[in-house]
Scaffold this active site. Structure first.
Site, mmCIF file in Angstrom:
data_model
loop_
_atom_site.group_PDB
_atom_site.id
_atom_site.type_symbol
_atom_site.label_atom_id
_atom_site.label_comp_id
_atom_site.label_asym_id
_atom_site.label_seq_id
_atom_site.Cartn_x
_atom_site.Cartn_y
_atom_site.Cartn_z
ATOM 1 N N ARG A 205 0.766 -1.383 -0.055
ATOM 2 C CA ARG A 205 -0.209 0.062 0.148
ATOM 3 C C ARG A 205 0.902 1.211 -0.168
ATOM 4 O O ARG A 205 1.806 1.406 0.823
ATOM 5 C CB ARG A 205 -0.617 0.245 1.359
ATOM 6 C CG ARG A 205 -2.021 -0.835 1.323
ATOM 7 C CD ARG A 205 -2.992 -0.202 2.191
ATOM 8 N NE ARG A 205 -2.941 -0.059 3.498
ATOM 9 C CZ ARG A 205 -3.795 0.360 4.373
ATOM 10 N NH1 ARG A 205 -4.957 0.651 3.887
ATOM 11 N NH2 ARG A 205 -3.668 0.629 5.515
ATOM 12 N N THR B 216 -1.300 7.414 -0.980
ATOM 13 C CA THR B 216 -2.298 7.212 -1.782
ATOM 14 C C THR B 216 -3.467 6.316 -1.161
ATOM 15 O O THR B 216 -4.360 6.306 -1.759
ATOM 16 C CB THR B 216 -2.010 7.179 -3.168
ATOM 17 O OG1 THR B 216 -1.413 5.759 -3.259
ATOM 18 C CG2 THR B 216 -1.124 8.184 -3.850
ATOM 19 N N ASP C 6 -2.099 -3.571 12.396
ATOM 20 C CA ASP C 6 -1.439 -4.061 11.033
ATOM 21 C C ASP C 6 -1.252 -5.391 11.124
ATOM 22 O O ASP C 6 -0.355 -5.724 12.038
ATOM 23 C CB ASP C 6 -0.143 -3.346 10.647
ATOM 24 C CG ASP C 6 0.363 -3.440 9.314
ATOM 25 O OD1 ASP C 6 0.477 -2.574 8.726
ATOM 26 O OD2 ASP C 6 0.616 -4.644 8.966
ATOM 27 N N ASP D 209 2.317 -6.768 10.577
ATOM 28 C CA ASP D 209 3.362 -6.172 11.670
ATOM 29 C C ASP D 209 3.009 -7.110 12.807
ATOM 30 O O ASP D 209 4.029 -7.494 13.432
ATOM 31 C CB ASP D 209 3.059 -4.634 12.166
ATOM 32 C CG ASP D 209 3.842 -3.789 11.047
ATOM 33 O OD1 ASP D 209 4.598 -4.171 10.325
ATOM 34 O OD2 ASP D 209 3.353 -2.691 11.163
HETATM 35 N N1 URA Z 1 -4.202 -3.701 6.710
HETATM 36 C C1 URA Z 1 -4.056 -4.149 7.967
HETATM 37 O O1 URA Z 1 -3.119 -4.913 8.192
HETATM 38 N N2 URA Z 1 -4.872 -3.426 8.924
HETATM 39 C C2 URA Z 1 -5.956 -2.671 8.822
HETATM 40 O O2 URA Z 1 -6.508 -2.181 9.451
HETATM 41 C C3 URA Z 1 -6.022 -2.402 7.513
HETATM 42 C C4 URA Z 1 -5.164 -2.878 6.445
#
Ligand code: URA
Length: 209
Positions: free
Chosen positions: A104, A108, A200, A203
């Protein structure tokens, strides 16, 4: 088959709650994701077509059910998709695997592709795309665009959490692709994270940040 299936099995919901907690360790998160993927995998494969084959048990011959058609494909959206992939491969060890590398852009929120490798005969197979978080849906839409461009026509999407905004965008772009998820959360925040969500996923799974 279309629309959104929320897998509301009590074990899924319980495990998901532990995964959401910010104090859950990396090891715990990874273990729970693997466990939950088995339960979600059970639902996403529930209506696979069966045929029969003649076998002999130690007692007698029988017509026994067996999966019909070519082996299915799990398409993992890197890197977080791999957390779901591992458990799914325990369930269906003979499945083929596609990897789709997308990241990502933090400004953007667009999905940028950096890797794609898939079986060549996607047109003949059921493809189950896996990515834990359906947030903006940019990655999921891009992954499925790519798979369709390579011939896939029979696709399902499996995630852990979905945001209503992501579901809406996804179903507009790919109305033929059913979504399976453990929860539809409240909304996205302005950084594209799902609320309340679990943070995330990549992560949390790999202990990065
Ligand atoms: N990707 C993630 O890992 N967590 C989110 O909340 C949104 C996208």
């Amino acid at each position: 088959m279309q629309g959104v299936t929320v897998v509301d099995h009590p074990l899924v919901q319980h495990k998901l709650t532990i995964m959401r907690k910010k104090e859950t360790s990396t090891a715990g998160f990874r273990r729970l994701l693997r466990e939950i993927s088995l339960l979600l995998g059970y639902e996403v494969t529930r209506n696979l077509e069966l045929t029969t084959t003649t076998i002999e048990t130690p007692i007698e011959e029988m017509e026994a059910p067996t999966l019909e058609g070519k082996k299915l494909v799990f398409a993992s959206v890197l890197r977080a998709g791999n957390g779901l992939l591992e458990g799914l491969l325990d369930l269906v060890p003979a499945a083929r695997v596609a990897h789709i590398g997308l990241y990502r852009d933090h400004e953007t929120l667009e999905a940028i592709e950096y890797f794609f490798k898939a079986p060549s005969d996607l047109a003949d197979r059921l493809v189950i795309v896996v990515d834990p978080m359906l947030a903006t849906a940019n990655s999921a839409i891009a992954a499925i665009d790519k798979l369709k461009g390579r011939g896939a026509t029979n696709i399902r999407f499996l995630c852990l959490l979905a945001a209503p905004e992501g579901i809406e965008r996804f179903t507009k772009a790919h109305p033929d692709v059913p979504i399976f998820t453990a929860s539809i959360d409240r909304q996205l925040n302005d950084k594209g994270y799902i609320m309340p969500g679990l943070g995330d996923a990549g992560d949390r799974m790999y202990g990065t940040k």
